[in-house]
Design an enzyme around this catalytic site. Structure first.
Site, PDB file in Angstrom:
ATOM      1  N   LYS A 130       1.566  10.625  -6.996  1.00 54.70           N
ATOM      2  CA  LYS A 130       2.884  11.147  -7.552  1.00 54.70           C
ATOM      3  C   LYS A 130       2.866  11.950  -8.695  1.00 54.70           C
ATOM      4  O   LYS A 130       1.858  11.813  -9.400  1.00 54.70           O
ATOM      5  CB  LYS A 130       3.949   9.675  -7.806  1.00 54.70           C
ATOM      6  CG  LYS A 130       4.301   9.075  -6.370  1.00 54.70           C
ATOM      7  CD  LYS A 130       5.120   8.063  -6.368  1.00 54.70           C
ATOM      8  CE  LYS A 130       5.463   7.361  -5.140  1.00 54.70           C
ATOM      9  NZ  LYS A 130       6.610   6.136  -5.154  1.00 54.70           N
ATOM     10  N   TYR A 179      11.451  10.582   2.570  1.00 52.37           N
ATOM     11  CA  TYR A 179      12.031   9.424   2.409  1.00 52.37           C
ATOM     12  C   TYR A 179      13.137   9.164   2.923  1.00 52.37           C
ATOM     13  O   TYR A 179      13.974   8.518   2.391  1.00 52.37           O
ATOM     14  CB  TYR A 179      12.263   9.584   0.638  1.00 52.37           C
ATOM     15  CG  TYR A 179      10.799   9.025   0.105  1.00 52.37           C
ATOM     16  CD1 TYR A 179      10.193   7.750  -0.046  1.00 52.37           C
ATOM     17  CD2 TYR A 179      10.416   9.907  -0.755  1.00 52.37           C
ATOM     18  CE1 TYR A 179       9.141   7.314  -0.633  1.00 52.37           C
ATOM     19  CE2 TYR A 179       8.845   9.406  -1.821  1.00 52.37           C
ATOM     20  CZ  TYR A 179       8.592   8.387  -1.484  1.00 52.37           C
ATOM     21  OH  TYR A 179       7.453   8.099  -2.350  1.00 52.37           O
ATOM     22  N   ASN A 201       5.997   5.258 -10.402  1.00 56.75           N
ATOM     23  CA  ASN A 201       5.004   4.352  -9.888  1.00 56.75           C
ATOM     24  C   ASN A 201       3.840   4.820  -9.496  1.00 56.75           C
ATOM     25  O   ASN A 201       3.106   4.018  -8.756  1.00 56.75           O
ATOM     26  CB  ASN A 201       5.643   3.161  -9.061  1.00 56.75           C
ATOM     27  CG  ASN A 201       6.163   3.624  -7.684  1.00 56.75           C
ATOM     28  OD1 ASN A 201       5.877   4.773  -7.333  1.00 56.75           O
ATOM     29  ND2 ASN A 201       6.625   2.714  -7.197  1.00 56.75           N
ATOM     30  N   HIS A 249       1.988   6.228  -3.623  1.00 59.34           N
ATOM     31  CA  HIS A 249       2.704   5.919  -2.515  1.00 59.34           C
ATOM     32  C   HIS A 249       1.426   5.520  -1.281  1.00 59.34           C
ATOM     33  O   HIS A 249       0.407   6.230  -1.317  1.00 59.34           O
ATOM     34  CB  HIS A 249       3.552   7.101  -1.948  1.00 59.34           C
ATOM     35  CG  HIS A 249       3.731   6.798  -0.409  1.00 59.34           C
ATOM     36  ND1 HIS A 249       4.863   6.092   0.020  1.00 59.34           N
ATOM     37  CD2 HIS A 249       3.143   7.062   0.612  1.00 59.34           C
ATOM     38  CE1 HIS A 249       4.857   6.112   1.452  1.00 59.34           C
ATOM     39  NE2 HIS A 249       3.886   6.541   1.820  1.00 59.34           N
ATOM     40  N   GLU A 285       3.803   9.541   8.699  1.00 58.62           N
ATOM     41  CA  GLU A 285       3.561  10.457   7.245  1.00 58.62           C
ATOM     42  C   GLU A 285       2.482  11.237   7.354  1.00 58.62           C
ATOM     43  O   GLU A 285       2.261  12.172   6.870  1.00 58.62           O
ATOM     44  CB  GLU A 285       3.299   9.176   6.204  1.00 58.62           C
ATOM     45  CG  GLU A 285       4.701   8.451   6.135  1.00 58.62           C
ATOM     46  CD  GLU A 285       4.480   7.190   5.182  1.00 58.62           C
ATOM     47  OE1 GLU A 285       5.608   6.495   5.008  1.00 58.62           O
ATOM     48  OE2 GLU A 285       3.467   6.984   4.479  1.00 58.62           O
TER      49      GLU A 285
END
Ligand code: RTP
Ligand code: MG
Length: 143
Positions: free
Chosen positions: A11, A51, A114, A117, A128
């Site tokens: 990320k 998302y 965070n 993913h 995905e």
């Protein structure tokens, strides 16, 4: 044991902290092979689509803001039980709950920023992977 592929994102927070190599080292050290990889800077439309399952959640707007705030690395990881193996390497969503030695424990700023993913199931991994990579961009590893 099952040979699987899973989808992974480094990320924007972790890319900004120059952690791409450190995180790839964790994947490779755990026996996961990188079979596709690229850097992308998501548009809002791309982030919202990726998302979509979280569209009604209170954090959705902040999540899209964050995921479009800078470039990300997207990759396909291949290995035995790759989906679960990658979730274990990542640790819990909230770094405060993540086991020591996991990526989120070591590198995440917060539950919002965070670091990584990873797909949560084989079906989401397939969806995905296809969201980001064409079949020609994935290179089967024979060794
Ligand atoms: P990811 O999809 O990014 O791998 O993370 P995950 O499965 O561990 O967590 P998920 O429930 O799918 O949530 C997706 C991302 O949304 C952000 N989030 N924020 N503020 C909050 O309560 C909250 N909950 C989730 C996180 O960035 C999470 O990774
Ligand atoms: Mg998730």
């Amino acid at each position: 044991m099952a040979l699987e592929r899973t989808f992974s994102i480094i990320k924007p927070d972790a890319v900004a902290k120059n952690l791409i190599g450190a995180i790839y080292n964790r994947f490779e050290s755990a026996g996961l092979k990188i079979v596709a990889s690229k850097m992308v800077h998501l548009t809002r439309e791309q982030a919202e689509g990726f998302y979509a399952e979280h569209k009604e959640r209170p954090f959705f707007g902040a999540l899209v803001d964050f995921m479009t705030s800078g470039p990300i690395m997207v990759q396909v990881l291949e290995g035995e039980n790759a989906v679960l193996a990658n979730r274990e390497i990542m640790g819990a969503t909230n770094p405060a709950d993540a086991a020591r030695g996991t990526l989120r424990s070591d590198y995440a700023n917060s539950i919002d920023e965070n670091a990584v993913h990873g797909s949560d199931a084989l079906a989401s991994a397939e969806r995905e992977i296809a969201y980001f990579f064409s079949a020609e961009e994935i290179c089967p590893r024979t060794r």
